[in-house]
Design an enzyme around this catalytic site. Sequence first.
Site, PDB file in Angstrom:
ATOM      1  N   TYR A  70      -1.376   9.625   5.056  1.00 37.72           N
ATOM      2  CA  TYR A  70      -1.889   9.696   5.935  1.00 37.72           C
ATOM      3  C   TYR A  70      -0.567  10.760   6.754  1.00 37.72           C
ATOM      4  O   TYR A  70       0.043  11.390   6.883  1.00 37.72           O
ATOM      5  CB  TYR A  70      -1.128   8.320   6.760  1.00 37.72           C
ATOM      6  CG  TYR A  70      -1.809   7.066   5.645  1.00 37.72           C
ATOM      7  CD1 TYR A  70      -3.113   7.021   5.630  1.00 37.72           C
ATOM      8  CD2 TYR A  70      -1.340   6.545   4.903  1.00 37.72           C
ATOM      9  CE1 TYR A  70      -3.599   5.955   5.377  1.00 37.72           C
ATOM     10  CE2 TYR A  70      -1.794   5.411   4.445  1.00 37.72           C
ATOM     11  CZ  TYR A  70      -3.355   5.702   4.350  1.00 37.72           C
ATOM     12  OH  TYR A  70      -3.681   4.326   3.550  1.00 37.72           O
ATOM     13  N   ASN A 130       0.814  -0.734  -0.039  1.00 34.45           N
ATOM     14  CA  ASN A 130       0.001   0.039   0.249  1.00 34.45           C
ATOM     15  C   ASN A 130       0.795   1.495   0.186  1.00 34.45           C
ATOM     16  O   ASN A 130       1.827   0.942   0.842  1.00 34.45           O
ATOM     17  CB  ASN A 130      -0.779   0.153   1.116  1.00 34.45           C
ATOM     18  CG  ASN A 130      -1.298   1.544   1.417  1.00 34.45           C
ATOM     19  OD1 ASN A 130      -1.954   1.866   0.322  1.00 34.45           O
ATOM     20  ND2 ASN A 130      -1.917   2.002   2.802  1.00 34.45           N
ATOM     21  N   GLU A 152      -8.171  19.686   9.702  1.00 35.42           N
ATOM     22  CA  GLU A 152      -7.942  18.659   8.450  1.00 35.42           C
ATOM     23  C   GLU A 152      -9.037  19.613   6.950  1.00 35.42           C
ATOM     24  O   GLU A 152      -9.124  20.651   7.086  1.00 35.42           O
ATOM     25  CB  GLU A 152      -8.776  17.468   9.305  1.00 35.42           C
ATOM     26  CG  GLU A 152      -8.441  16.358   9.308  1.00 35.42           C
ATOM     27  CD  GLU A 152      -7.258  16.252   8.670  1.00 35.42           C
ATOM     28  OE1 GLU A 152      -7.686  15.897   7.501  1.00 35.42           O
ATOM     29  OE2 GLU A 152      -6.615  14.812   8.507  1.00 35.42           O
ATOM     30  N   GLY A 197      -0.174   5.204   0.765  1.00 35.60           N
ATOM     31  CA  GLY A 197      -1.629   6.165   0.509  1.00 35.60           C
ATOM     32  C   GLY A 197      -1.071   7.363   1.465  1.00 35.60           C
ATOM     33  O   GLY A 197       0.531   7.204   2.831  1.00 35.60           O
TER      34      GLY A 197
END
Lengths: 485, 74
Positions: free
Chosen positions: A175, A171, A283, A173
């Site tokens: 993060y 994987n 965020e 990704g």
Amino acid sequence: MMQDLAKQSRSITSLRDFLELLGDAGQAITWSERVMPEPDVRNIAVAASRDANGAPAIVFDNIAGYPGKRTAVGVHGSWDNIALLLGRPKGTTIRELFFEIAGRWGDAAAQISTVPEARAPVHECRIESGINLYDVLPVYRINEYDGGFYLGKASVASRDPEDLDNFGKQNVGIYRLQLQGPDSFTLMTIPSHDMGRQIMAAERTGLPLKIAVMLGNHPGLAVFAATPIGYEESEYSYASAMMGAPIRLTKSGNGIDILADSEIVIEAEMQLGERVLEGPFGEFPGSYSGVRKAPIFKVTAISHRKNPIFENIYIGRGWTEHDTLIGLHTSAPIYAQLRQNFPEVTAVNALYQHGLTGIISVKNRMAGFAKTVALRALSTPHGVMYLKNLIMVDADVDPFDLNQVMWALSTRTRADDIIVLPNMPAVPIDPSAVVPGKGHRLIIDATSYLPPDPVGEAHLVTPPTGRDIDELSKKIRAMQLGALQ
Amino acid sequence: MSKTVCPRCATGGALDDYQGKEGGKVVWTIHRCPTCCFSWRDSEPASAIDIGIRSADFAVDAANLDRYVKILQQ
């Protein structure tokens, strides 16, 4: 000129190449005036991201307390920078960029080459003892009340702890990582993300989980590592195919495939079963996450190029680099997945907050058909958690033109064409959720009426459209710009 | 135990993780609270690191750390 741009795009192998290309196009600047880590880097990044169309990347090379170190922000911070990455000229419209990416989907083969570790630029400098992340990373607080110093644009590579030799299940990704002292960091993810699955598998079986954190990467990977694709699809293969260019891989010291030309790679191992406080973090919905207890990783080694560039992102209340980085690549997979079942779908605009709101245009096959398509969208890999508000429009409405979308909402929506699906899965950081992780979905059917529904038929004005009108628009714009010079 | 107090949870004992230096002179220091895991730089604006000014919305109650959820439970 178009062919030159495409050729240049395919020749990019690293962040350095791309910054040079951006610089030549007036899309990267160097900030050499002395700045404080806080609040200056944040303030400058926010000021740049006000211009979503044309903001340049910014490389800081004079940050107080970090002599000799460089930080880059905004590399993917504007549509012009995304256009240049895709080999298109500055000024390419978002709709054109969407179809550029959608047209590449499933259409090309991956070209992966392997570079021996001894010849990989990323391993030029190696730290295996006395590790202090702050020696290498000129970090700063991204938003004022973040719980610490974050790496907001790290591509994390890992192998499935139960299937270590499977390249596809490896994987990659993005993060968020919070530094937790000189040689540790926490990683935030959720069970539905690939990394979440791997962490839970490692803790269930007691198997080690080793990762490689890549910083300052090939700009294609930064885009495509954030794209929701199937669990068994390799992000490296996908990125190479989508860029139409080779990707150079090498091995990290802990046995993971990494990009050979990244600026910095941090090798680490998860501390099984341990959790420490993480957050808050400003965020992508534009609000702070909560404080939670997250898995912690211990750094085992660091590799980096000579004079490395630390690449980071400003993320917070939009628009920000996060939106231009992932917006089109959130939209394109949903489009491709929907068209497998419903070729009537003509475009998907999921630019807004990682697809919390999406607009889908569709040729209505029968009365109510758009609602069926909307429900299918909710079951795509990204739709399961993210597609909260869906607006369905007819194929004669451009979902990237919000004026047209508002026209459809104004003239084609009846209150009973709105569906609320209560208590559905939700992204935990969506501030409007009922409780974190659970909330309501909204479908607005703003398509026109078809038999057997007899209500609301309208004889539409057909304004002139097409290439002639597009050219006239450009001419008017050019005359306007000329008048200002 | 250091006397440096965490501006987020008001607990003492913060660690010194790193010092930014220019020409041998310390420009700033990064501290970390072992109780609530907050990290900060002593050169940041007071609104972020002065406990008297910092927004109380972002305080952590050091006496009640059990209230924070563990992610990725089996």
